[in-house]
Motif scaffolding. Structure first.
Motif, PDB file in Angstrom:
ATOM      1  N   UNK A 103     -12.073  -5.300 -27.707  1.00 26.63           N
ATOM      2  CA  UNK A 103     -12.944  -6.232 -26.991  1.00 26.63           C
ATOM      3  C   UNK A 103     -13.136  -5.774 -25.548  1.00 26.63           C
ATOM      4  N   UNK A 104     -14.376  -5.799 -25.115  1.00 24.03           N
ATOM      5  CA  UNK A 104     -14.764  -5.431 -23.758  1.00 24.03           C
ATOM      6  C   UNK A 104     -16.144  -6.031 -23.528  1.00 24.03           C
ATOM      7  N   UNK A 105     -16.412  -6.536 -22.328  1.00 24.82           N
ATOM      8  CA  UNK A 105     -17.730  -7.147 -22.089  1.00 24.82           C
ATOM      9  C   UNK A 105     -18.900  -6.248 -22.439  1.00 24.82           C
ATOM     10  N   UNK A 106     -18.750  -4.938 -22.230  1.00 20.50           N
ATOM     11  CA  UNK A 106     -19.838  -4.015 -22.552  1.00 20.50           C
ATOM     12  C   UNK A 106     -19.907  -3.757 -24.052  1.00 20.50           C
ATOM     13  N   UNK A 107     -18.765  -3.490 -24.678  1.00 19.47           N
ATOM     14  CA  UNK A 107     -18.743  -3.160 -26.100  1.00 19.47           C
ATOM     15  C   UNK A 107     -19.198  -4.344 -26.947  1.00 19.47           C
TER      16      UNK A 107
END
Length: 348
Positions: A103-107
């Motif tokens: 999880x990552x804001x960009x991904x």
């Protein structure tokens, strides 16, 4: 990185004391690194400056080109610290709330949703106020989060970490394509936001920072207040519910704080990726998985990473600059590939 149930330590066990010392040393080291990063950010860039120029710039003088350069770097440094901290905390919360190590804001497409919403607002609704950018960015981030979760929940098994990562990657690509489709026929909008699309802090001003600061503050407070709930969610939904936690409410509140941070950060700096992926994983090795420590330490780590990345982007191609979003992508992409290849990194 799988979540482990809390273990009972025997009297006299040295492990808690050892973790305590490691955490204190880690926090002190990160604070020192942040101070060094701030000094480098104010000092280095396309133009060399002296100590006198730095002092004059800190006092607000713009009499010479060097002191003016320093004065311009100060808000840039402050914005890099705020955006880096916001993205790192948001990534930590998203990983904890979804129990997804990828999880990552960009991904997950959240930054892309915020960017698409802002570009749409500018192109079709004439948005021009920074405060409207922020509100629009948060709405876009929230819509992207809901869409990714809905797509990842389709079919048997619900929203598994792998499905969420795949749904986020597909959504991010779709948002990027839509953003390009809106910008390309509109030269006036493209000229303004072509660097914003990559992600950078070069256009920072104190009025803009003051406008975004309340949103970042609220998002950070919500995320920090969710630390204990995230610790409980790490045990699994069934066990967390058995312990009396309101799983859906806790996940919604924590994710909401992350969305506010992502939307506000994207509105002022563009869609900067991988900060929220790299920092939490690195700092778990330093302070452990307790979110009461991990969240504030991630804020420090994100501030250090983005500030140093901005310095690198200014120095390696002088007198030109490489936007900080490109530097973080060069750092984060290999890390992401290595993370995916690790078989045991399936859930937090």
């Amino acid at each position: 990185m799988t979540a482990l149930a809390p273990t009972v330590t025997a009297p006299g066990d040295a492990r808690p004391r050892r973790w305590g010392r490691r955490r204190v040393v880690g926090v002190v080291a990160l604070v020192i690194l942040l101070l060094i990063a701030v000094i480098l950010s104010v000092t280095f860039g396309a133009r060399d400056v002296t100590a006198a120029d730095v002092w004059a710039g800190l006092n607000g003088s713009t009499d010479s080109a060097s002191s003016a350069a320093v004065a311009k770097r100060i808000p840039r440094t402050v914005l890099a610290i705020l955006v880096g901290a916001a993205l790192a905390v948001a990534g930590t919360v998203l990983q904890g709330a979804t129990r997804n190590p990828l999880a990552d804001p960009q991904i997950l497409g959240i930054n892309g949703g915020a960017g698409l919403a802002i570009v749409t607002g500018i192109a079709f609704f004439g948005l021009s106020s920074p405060s409207m950018y922020i509100w629009t960015g948060m709405l876009g981030a929230a819509g992207a989060a809901v869409l990714v979760y809905a797509i990842g929940s389709l079919g048997r098994g619900g929203a598994t970490p792998l499905r969420l990562a795949l749904a986020g990657a597909v959504t991010a690509v779709a948002f990027s394509s839509l953003t390009s489709a809106i910008l390309l026929p509109r030269t006036e909008v493209l000229n303004v936001f072509r660097f914003w699309q990559i992600g950078g802090v070069g256009g920072a001003t104190f009025p803009t920072i003051l406008q975004v600061l309340p949103f970042l503050g609220v998002g950070l407070l919500v995320c920090l207040a969710s630390a204990s709930a995230l610790n409980t969610l790490a045990l699994g939904d069934e066990l967390a519910a058995g312990l009396g936690a309101r799983v859906r409410t806790a996940r919604l509140i924590a994710t909401g704080g992350a969305v506010v941070l992502c939307g506000a950060a994207t509105a002022v700096a563009g869609p900067i990726g991988f900060v929220g992926l790299v920092v939490p994983h690195m700092l778990r090795l330093l302070v452990g998985v307790d979110h009461r420590w991990l969240l504030p330490v991630s804020a420090l780590g994100g501030a250090v990473l983005l500030t140093l990345a901005d310095v690198v982007g200014r120095v390696v191609a002088r007198p030109e600059e490489i936007e900080v979003g490109i530097v973080t992508a060069l750092i984060g992409a290999p890390f992401f590939i290595a993370l995916v290849r690790r078989q045991r990194m399936r859930a937090l």
